[in-house]
Design a protein around this motif. Structure first.
Motif, PDB file in Angstrom:
ATOM      1  N   ILE A 125      -2.647  -1.235  -9.894  1.00 48.79           N
ATOM      2  CA  ILE A 125      -2.262  -1.601  -8.542  1.00 48.79           C
ATOM      3  C   ILE A 125      -3.517  -1.827  -7.694  1.00 48.79           C
ATOM      4  O   ILE A 125      -4.521  -1.124  -7.844  1.00 48.79           O
ATOM      5  CB  ILE A 125      -1.365  -0.510  -7.918  1.00 48.79           C
ATOM      6  N   ALA A 126      -3.483  -2.810  -6.816  1.00 50.03           N
ATOM      7  CA  ALA A 126      -4.634  -3.139  -5.977  1.00 50.03           C
ATOM      8  C   ALA A 126      -4.777  -2.122  -4.845  1.00 50.03           C
ATOM      9  O   ALA A 126      -3.785  -1.619  -4.312  1.00 50.03           O
ATOM     10  CB  ALA A 126      -4.470  -4.533  -5.387  1.00 50.03           C
ATOM     11  N   ILE A 127      -6.017  -1.826  -4.490  1.00 50.13           N
ATOM     12  CA  ILE A 127      -6.269  -0.891  -3.401  1.00 50.13           C
ATOM     13  C   ILE A 127      -5.598  -1.365  -2.114  1.00 50.13           C
ATOM     14  O   ILE A 127      -5.027  -0.561  -1.367  1.00 50.13           O
ATOM     15  CB  ILE A 127      -7.787  -0.711  -3.182  1.00 50.13           C
ATOM     16  N   GLU A 128      -5.638  -2.665  -1.848  1.00 53.37           N
ATOM     17  CA  GLU A 128      -5.024  -3.192  -0.631  1.00 53.37           C
ATOM     18  C   GLU A 128      -3.528  -2.901  -0.602  1.00 53.37           C
ATOM     19  O   GLU A 128      -2.964  -2.605   0.460  1.00 53.37           O
ATOM     20  CB  GLU A 128      -5.273  -4.700  -0.527  1.00 53.37           C
ATOM     21  N   THR A 129      -2.888  -2.975  -1.754  1.00 53.58           N
ATOM     22  CA  THR A 129      -1.455  -2.676  -1.817  1.00 53.58           C
ATOM     23  C   THR A 129      -1.202  -1.201  -1.539  1.00 53.58           C
ATOM     24  O   THR A 129      -0.265  -0.840  -0.812  1.00 53.58           O
ATOM     25  CB  THR A 129      -0.895  -3.054  -3.200  1.00 53.58           C
ATOM     26  N   GLN A 146      -1.532  -3.502 -15.835  1.00 54.11           N
ATOM     27  CA  GLN A 146      -2.208  -4.017 -14.639  1.00 54.11           C
ATOM     28  C   GLN A 146      -2.239  -2.944 -13.566  1.00 54.11           C
ATOM     29  O   GLN A 146      -1.201  -2.406 -13.180  1.00 54.11           O
ATOM     30  CB  GLN A 146      -1.502  -5.261 -14.102  1.00 54.11           C
ATOM     31  N   SER A 159     -14.822   2.744  -5.227  1.00 58.19           N
ATOM     32  CA  SER A 159     -13.403   2.488  -4.991  1.00 58.19           C
ATOM     33  C   SER A 159     -12.802   3.566  -4.099  1.00 58.19           C
ATOM     34  O   SER A 159     -12.011   3.277  -3.196  1.00 58.19           O
ATOM     35  CB  SER A 159     -12.643   2.433  -6.316  1.00 58.19           C
TER      36      SER A 159
END
Length: 298
Positions: free
Chosen positions: A149-153, A147, A195
């Motif tokens: 990592i999310a950009i927001e994270t 999975q 992205s």
């Protein structure tokens, strides 16, 4: 010594004015021999050079080189004096982020624990006089395997670490430091332009919201085709990334420039920096292997 963010600003102006195309070399100081050789080359060619040390290489525990940040900077200064190097030599942190020091993974540190360790190391780098800090929270060992990592994270943790650095810098009474941010190719970097653009503009907004606009990074890591298994640099992608970040006062930095087949394309496409590390380690190993073989034949 001119701050790196001012060096980057000058490189951008030179390019815009058609007066020059420059890419800064960042050497990974993975041994005493590599560090000394790089300083000698910088002195002989009157060129500035970056020295990008990871937390595995140089850290409060000595890393695998045996150097703390302060020791590393002293070694750099000693070699500069020995070779009468009068050009700027910039000690830098490479990959400062959670779980990017191997010990943090093997010891199964939690997010809170690894962030605390990284913050302590960032403070040590500031105290030692580092010129550039690469803030890289692009790894999350607490996510399920596979999975991303999310950009927001990534944005949230990047701002948290920069805020820590700025608070510590002010507490220590230090001059402004330069920052590098961005994606890490091996661990699932942001490969497409949308992205990447979202990350850059999101970071700009977050830093402004936190009153950290002056800490805007001068170098942003981009995925430009190269990795340890691919020595072909993609100048078309690099140029597109340059066009995204240059208006913001930043340049793209490429990692894994080892054995790259088309290095001349770096300055031509607007790349601001290029990291080289494993190639130097390999050359040192091969030289030692050859010397060992000669010794065995004596």
């Amino acid at each position: 010594m001119l701050p790196l963010r001012e060096v980057v600003a000058r490189i951008i102006r030179l390019r815009q004015q058609g007066r020059g195309q420059l890419t800064l070399l960042a050497v990974c100081p993975n041994s005493s021999a590599v560090l000394e050789a790089a300083v000698m080359v910088a002195a002989n060619n009157s060129t500035p050079m970056l020295f990008a040390a990871t937390l595995n290489q140089v850290d409060r525990d000595g890393g695998y080189t045996g150097w703390t940040p302060a020791h590393f900077v002293r070694e750099l200064q000693t070699h500069a004096a020995s070779y009468a190097c009068r050009t700027p030599l910039y000690p830098c942190l490479d990959h400062g982020g959670p779980w990017l020091k191997d010990r943090h993974t093997t010891e199964r540190l939690s997010l809170a624990e690894t962030m605390a360790e990284v913050k302590a190391s960032l403070t040590a780098c500031l105290e030692a006089g580092y010129a550039l800090l690469h803030i890289d929270p692009t790894v999350d060992r607490e996510l399920p395997p596979g999975q991303a990592i999310a950009i927001e994270t990534v944005l949230e943790r990047t701002v948290e670490l920069i805020a820590h650095c700025e608070a510590e810098r002010q507490r220590l009474g230090l001059d402004p430091v330069s920052y590098e941010v961005g994606t890490e190719e091996v661990h699932g970097g942001f490969a497409n332009l949308d992205s990447f653009r979202g990350f850059v503009h999101g970071l700009r907004r977050r830093l402004d919201e936190e009153g950290l606009g002056e800490a805007w990074p001068c170098l942003i890591v981009g995925k430009v085709g190269t990795d340890l298994g691919n020595p072909v640099f993609d100048p078309v992608v690099a140029r597109r990334l340059y066009e995204i970040v240059a208006p913001l006062g930043s340049l793209i930095k490429g990692h894994y420039t080892d054995w790259v087949e088309n290095p001349a394309a770096y300055p031509e496409s607007g790349m601001g920096g290029a990291n080289v590390g494993p190639e130097f380690t390999t050359e040192e190993y091969l030289a030692l292997e050859e010397l060992s073989a000669r010794e065995a034949d004596m």
